[in-house]
Motif scaffolding. Sequence first.
Motif, PDB file in Angstrom:
ATOM      1  N   ASP A 111     -27.841  14.025  -7.554  1.00 23.75           N
ATOM      2  CA  ASP A 111     -26.773  13.037  -7.890  1.00 23.75           C
ATOM      3  C   ASP A 111     -25.745  13.907  -8.745  1.00 23.75           C
ATOM      4  O   ASP A 111     -24.625  14.054  -8.651  1.00 23.75           O
ATOM      5  CB  ASP A 111     -27.469  12.135  -8.734  1.00 23.75           C
ATOM      6  CG  ASP A 111     -28.053  11.142  -7.995  1.00 23.75           C
ATOM      7  OD1 ASP A 111     -27.709  10.865  -6.932  1.00 23.75           O
ATOM      8  OD2 ASP A 111     -28.756  10.306  -8.609  1.00 23.75           O
ATOM      9  N   TYR A 112     -26.719  14.793  -9.810  1.00 22.89           N
ATOM     10  CA  TYR A 112     -25.523  15.352 -10.564  1.00 22.89           C
ATOM     11  C   TYR A 112     -24.666  16.563 -10.195  1.00 22.89           C
ATOM     12  O   TYR A 112     -23.395  16.391 -10.311  1.00 22.89           O
ATOM     13  CB  TYR A 112     -26.561  16.009 -11.679  1.00 22.89           C
ATOM     14  CG  TYR A 112     -25.971  16.833 -13.001  1.00 22.89           C
ATOM     15  CD1 TYR A 112     -25.163  16.228 -13.637  1.00 22.89           C
ATOM     16  CD2 TYR A 112     -26.167  18.089 -12.959  1.00 22.89           C
ATOM     17  CE1 TYR A 112     -24.513  17.060 -14.723  1.00 22.89           C
ATOM     18  CE2 TYR A 112     -25.425  18.881 -14.168  1.00 22.89           C
ATOM     19  CZ  TYR A 112     -24.674  17.847 -15.019  1.00 22.89           C
ATOM     20  OH  TYR A 112     -24.261  18.719 -16.189  1.00 22.89           O
ATOM     21  N   GLU A 114     -23.715  16.503  -7.012  1.00 25.00           N
ATOM     22  CA  GLU A 114     -22.698  15.975  -6.257  1.00 25.00           C
ATOM     23  C   GLU A 114     -21.532  15.561  -7.132  1.00 25.00           C
ATOM     24  O   GLU A 114     -20.368  15.442  -6.715  1.00 25.00           O
ATOM     25  CB  GLU A 114     -23.531  14.699  -5.370  1.00 25.00           C
ATOM     26  CG  GLU A 114     -23.013  14.771  -3.984  1.00 25.00           C
ATOM     27  CD  GLU A 114     -24.089  13.714  -3.172  1.00 25.00           C
ATOM     28  OE1 GLU A 114     -24.367  14.006  -2.248  1.00 25.00           O
ATOM     29  OE2 GLU A 114     -24.136  12.622  -3.742  1.00 25.00           O
ATOM     30  N   TYR A 115     -21.834  14.729  -8.176  1.00 29.16           N
ATOM     31  CA  TYR A 115     -20.965  14.123  -9.025  1.00 29.16           C
ATOM     32  C   TYR A 115     -20.219  15.356  -9.836  1.00 29.16           C
ATOM     33  O   TYR A 115     -18.885  14.783  -9.488  1.00 29.16           O
ATOM     34  CB  TYR A 115     -21.808  13.600 -10.258  1.00 29.16           C
ATOM     35  CG  TYR A 115     -20.909  12.865 -11.172  1.00 29.16           C
ATOM     36  CD1 TYR A 115     -20.157  11.587 -10.825  1.00 29.16           C
ATOM     37  CD2 TYR A 115     -21.028  13.256 -12.508  1.00 29.16           C
ATOM     38  CE1 TYR A 115     -19.258  11.298 -11.875  1.00 29.16           C
ATOM     39  CE2 TYR A 115     -20.088  12.779 -13.548  1.00 29.16           C
ATOM     40  CZ  TYR A 115     -19.316  11.523 -13.085  1.00 29.16           C
ATOM     41  OH  TYR A 115     -18.605  10.989 -14.154  1.00 29.16           O
ATOM     42  N   MET A 116     -20.683  16.460 -10.156  1.00 29.64           N
ATOM     43  CA  MET A 116     -19.721  17.415 -10.495  1.00 29.64           C
ATOM     44  C   MET A 116     -18.975  17.975  -9.456  1.00 29.64           C
ATOM     45  O   MET A 116     -17.567  18.467  -9.586  1.00 29.64           O
ATOM     46  CB  MET A 116     -20.630  18.528 -11.161  1.00 29.64           C
ATOM     47  CG  MET A 116     -21.389  18.325 -12.374  1.00 29.64           C
ATOM     48  SD  MET A 116     -20.364  17.474 -13.767  1.00 29.64           S
ATOM     49  CE  MET A 116     -19.301  18.942 -14.059  1.00 29.64           C
ATOM     50  N   TRP A 118     -17.676  16.390  -7.035  1.00 28.23           N
ATOM     51  CA  TRP A 118     -16.528  15.438  -6.767  1.00 28.23           C
ATOM     52  C   TRP A 118     -15.570  15.442  -7.943  1.00 28.23           C
ATOM     53  O   TRP A 118     -14.403  15.489  -7.784  1.00 28.23           O
ATOM     54  CB  TRP A 118     -17.153  13.844  -6.917  1.00 28.23           C
ATOM     55  CG  TRP A 118     -16.206  12.749  -6.914  1.00 28.23           C
ATOM     56  CD1 TRP A 118     -15.516  12.389  -5.944  1.00 28.23           C
ATOM     57  CD2 TRP A 118     -15.847  12.100  -7.991  1.00 28.23           C
ATOM     58  NE1 TRP A 118     -14.392  11.382  -6.166  1.00 28.23           N
ATOM     59  CE2 TRP A 118     -14.748  11.108  -7.379  1.00 28.23           C
ATOM     60  CE3 TRP A 118     -16.411  12.039  -9.207  1.00 28.23           C
ATOM     61  CZ2 TRP A 118     -14.322  10.237  -8.341  1.00 28.23           C
ATOM     62  CZ3 TRP A 118     -15.802  11.043 -10.143  1.00 28.23           C
ATOM     63  CH2 TRP A 118     -14.838  10.232  -9.904  1.00 28.23           C
ATOM     64  N   LEU A 119     -15.974  15.447  -9.276  1.00 22.63           N
ATOM     65  CA  LEU A 119     -15.118  16.041 -10.313  1.00 22.63           C
ATOM     66  C   LEU A 119     -14.172  17.100 -10.186  1.00 22.63           C
ATOM     67  O   LEU A 119     -13.123  17.111 -10.678  1.00 22.63           O
ATOM     68  CB  LEU A 119     -15.992  15.887 -11.680  1.00 22.63           C
ATOM     69  CG  LEU A 119     -16.413  14.731 -12.170  1.00 22.63           C
ATOM     70  CD1 LEU A 119     -17.352  14.933 -13.532  1.00 22.63           C
ATOM     71  CD2 LEU A 119     -15.303  13.829 -12.706  1.00 22.63           C
ATOM     72  N   ARG A 120     -14.697  17.893  -9.665  1.00 22.73           N
ATOM     73  CA  ARG A 120     -14.091  19.304  -9.233  1.00 22.73           C
ATOM     74  C   ARG A 120     -13.190  19.128  -8.087  1.00 22.73           C
ATOM     75  O   ARG A 120     -12.631  20.310  -7.677  1.00 22.73           O
ATOM     76  CB  ARG A 120     -15.004  20.640  -9.240  1.00 22.73           C
ATOM     77  CG  ARG A 120     -15.674  20.698 -10.581  1.00 22.73           C
ATOM     78  CD  ARG A 120     -16.007  22.053 -10.765  1.00 22.73           C
ATOM     79  NE  ARG A 120     -16.259  22.369 -12.187  1.00 22.73           N
ATOM     80  CZ  ARG A 120     -17.563  22.367 -12.752  1.00 22.73           C
ATOM     81  NH1 ARG A 120     -18.529  22.391 -12.048  1.00 22.73           N
ATOM     82  NH2 ARG A 120     -17.608  22.647 -13.998  1.00 22.73           N
ATOM     83  N   GLN A 163     -24.268  23.205 -10.772  1.00 23.19           N
ATOM     84  CA  GLN A 163     -23.098  22.347 -10.959  1.00 23.19           C
ATOM     85  C   GLN A 163     -21.901  23.386 -11.119  1.00 23.19           C
ATOM     86  O   GLN A 163     -20.653  22.843 -10.694  1.00 23.19           O
ATOM     87  CB  GLN A 163     -23.137  21.355 -11.848  1.00 23.19           C
ATOM     88  CG  GLN A 163     -23.341  21.735 -13.348  1.00 23.19           C
ATOM     89  CD  GLN A 163     -22.191  22.109 -13.942  1.00 23.19           C
ATOM     90  OE1 GLN A 163     -20.999  21.703 -13.560  1.00 23.19           O
ATOM     91  NE2 GLN A 163     -22.198  22.785 -15.210  1.00 23.19           N
TER      92      GLN A 163
ATOM     93  N   THR B 147     -13.201  19.568 -16.130  1.00 21.07           N
ATOM     94  CA  THR B 147     -12.950  19.156 -14.512  1.00 21.07           C
ATOM     95  C   THR B 147     -11.704  18.510 -13.932  1.00 21.07           C
ATOM     96  O   THR B 147     -11.075  17.976 -14.975  1.00 21.07           O
ATOM     97  CB  THR B 147     -13.930  18.427 -14.071  1.00 21.07           C
ATOM     98  OG1 THR B 147     -13.958  17.254 -14.698  1.00 21.07           O
ATOM     99  CG2 THR B 147     -15.414  19.201 -14.276  1.00 21.07           C
ATOM    100  N   ALA B 148     -11.183  18.802 -12.802  1.00 18.75           N
ATOM    101  CA  ALA B 148      -9.979  18.285 -12.160  1.00 18.75           C
ATOM    102  C   ALA B 148      -9.776  16.885 -12.562  1.00 18.75           C
ATOM    103  O   ALA B 148      -8.663  16.368 -12.808  1.00 18.75           O
ATOM    104  CB  ALA B 148      -9.938  18.698 -10.968  1.00 18.75           C
ATOM    105  N   ARG B 149     -10.756  16.074 -12.364  1.00 17.09           N
ATOM    106  CA  ARG B 149     -10.404  14.756 -12.356  1.00 17.09           C
ATOM    107  C   ARG B 149     -10.635  14.158 -13.920  1.00 17.09           C
ATOM    108  O   ARG B 149     -10.561  12.901 -14.138  1.00 17.09           O
ATOM    109  CB  ARG B 149     -11.535  13.870 -11.502  1.00 17.09           C
ATOM    110  CG  ARG B 149     -11.425  14.030 -10.081  1.00 17.09           C
ATOM    111  CD  ARG B 149     -12.367  13.322  -9.283  1.00 17.09           C
ATOM    112  NE  ARG B 149     -12.378  13.521  -7.921  1.00 17.09           N
ATOM    113  CZ  ARG B 149     -11.623  12.904  -6.892  1.00 17.09           C
ATOM    114  NH1 ARG B 149     -10.697  12.285  -7.331  1.00 17.09           N
ATOM    115  NH2 ARG B 149     -11.788  13.791  -5.790  1.00 17.09           N
TER     116      ARG B 149
END
Lengths: 265, 264
Positions: A111-112, A114-116, A118-120, A163, B147-149
């Motif tokens: 999860d972690y 994957e979440y990071m 997505w944030l990147r 991450q 981070t980008a978002r």
Amino acid sequence: MVRAVSAGEVAPSTQAWQVEATGLRVKAGSRLAVDGLDLMLAPGVHGLLGPNGAGKTTLMRALATVIKPKDGRLRLLGHDVRDRRSLRALRSRLGYLPQQFGFYPKFTVRDYVEYMAWLREVPAADVPAATQRAIDRVGLTDRAGSRLKSLSGGMLRRAGIAQAIVNEPDLLLLDEPTVGLDPEQRVEFRELLRDLGDASCVLVSTHLVEDVVAACSDVLLLDQGRLAFRGLPADLARAGASDGVGDSAAERGYSVLLRDHRSAA
Amino acid sequence: MTAHVPVAVLTAYATGELGADDAMAWPVEAHLETCAQCQDRLAGLIPAPVGEMLAETRTAILARARNGPKPARRRRLRRLTHRWAAWSVFPWALVTLMAVIAAFLLDAAFPVRSAVVLLLAPVAPLGGLAVAWSRRWDPAWETVAGTARAGLELLLRRTVVVLATVLPLLAAVGWRLGTNPALWLLPCLTFTAAALLLGGLIGVSRAAVLLGGAWVLAIVLPALVTVRMPVFVQTESLPGWAVTAVALIGLTILRAGDHRHLSK
């Protein structure tokens, strides 16, 4: 027909320097932790050494675009960090493992990461594969489904490294990545570092001189917010060949260089 | 498409006579990569030991695919929650729920000239906004901030979550009390927009605390002490609220870029 070639087409796709800092000043609270630093970093693994309070973490945070430099010029991957328009694109090419790395305890490792990812801004279709690859690279494959709060300190660090590398960053910043790793994992981690340093610019902050000697192509010694020394790991060992305190030549070299810098200042 | 590989060359390639360092091997391989017909012909020309090896490899790969680790299950709902909600918002949601219910009970018990729910409506989302994107309340703030978002996008997502929690709650309570929906909706949106707008300059947490504190001290406390409902929660102030809400929401959208900066 003759076609004109525009400047954009012949511009280099990568920059000579991933990090270009001139006269960089960064505050940590009210104290000026980084004070007039000039630094150019090219691809490779750079080890950042220095005593406690030398400004290593503050420098890392400024390079990770987490805090704003007070003064001086800072260009990362060819973009000025103060330029709001290019900030998002720049951040998607960075990877950062903070020293005090907080996490959401209920997340699993997958999860972690994957979440990071997505944030990147890893493209949505690549997220599962990139996540799996990052988890495999740090050796957490069999714990991918475990909750973060159930992991040991070393495993947590490795999840943090996963991450940071999930978006295959061009500039990777690792603050104390080897804390809590056992000797075998540290050897594996050094291999991973060398592997990452082939294509991207990796800056590793650490207290462990032997990590730097074993895995880095370049040593930076920071003291009181300034660069005290920059050279090859071999230079470190040479400086400590006959003088200084420590158990290995490199450790002695570290103390000699630090002492020389302080007496010169 | 070029002509197919001649039989003699293909035989030489299959038997290994045409080595990897032979310049002729390159065009042959380039052609084979895209030409199904020549791949078929090559399969017929390879010597028996190579054929056996390939068959064994194929069986091994298929067995591995059947018995190896299963692909990780895709959990869409879980992923959706992670991407929208912030963990730090959950305690706040509970507190807001209880505050609104308490206000509702007060209003229901003393229906004459009492409008505690309406007094509470503007500040109800502010607590959530204060913790939604805050260095102190978000344990992973430092990892997320670079981070980008981070910044604008996460802030807007979390604002949506906060409003999606508060508005239905106020709607339910307002409906039970029979108040005009605009009386709680407009102040609620106005204060949310104001907090975001001011937050672009001084940080959303600080802006939320400032605005919430100002409202409570200047309007709510005097109203509760004097037991007189201020004009702000009565129907004649609605045009004023509407204009302010539209203006502030517009300004917030215009100044959205303020959130796309490095933190100090």
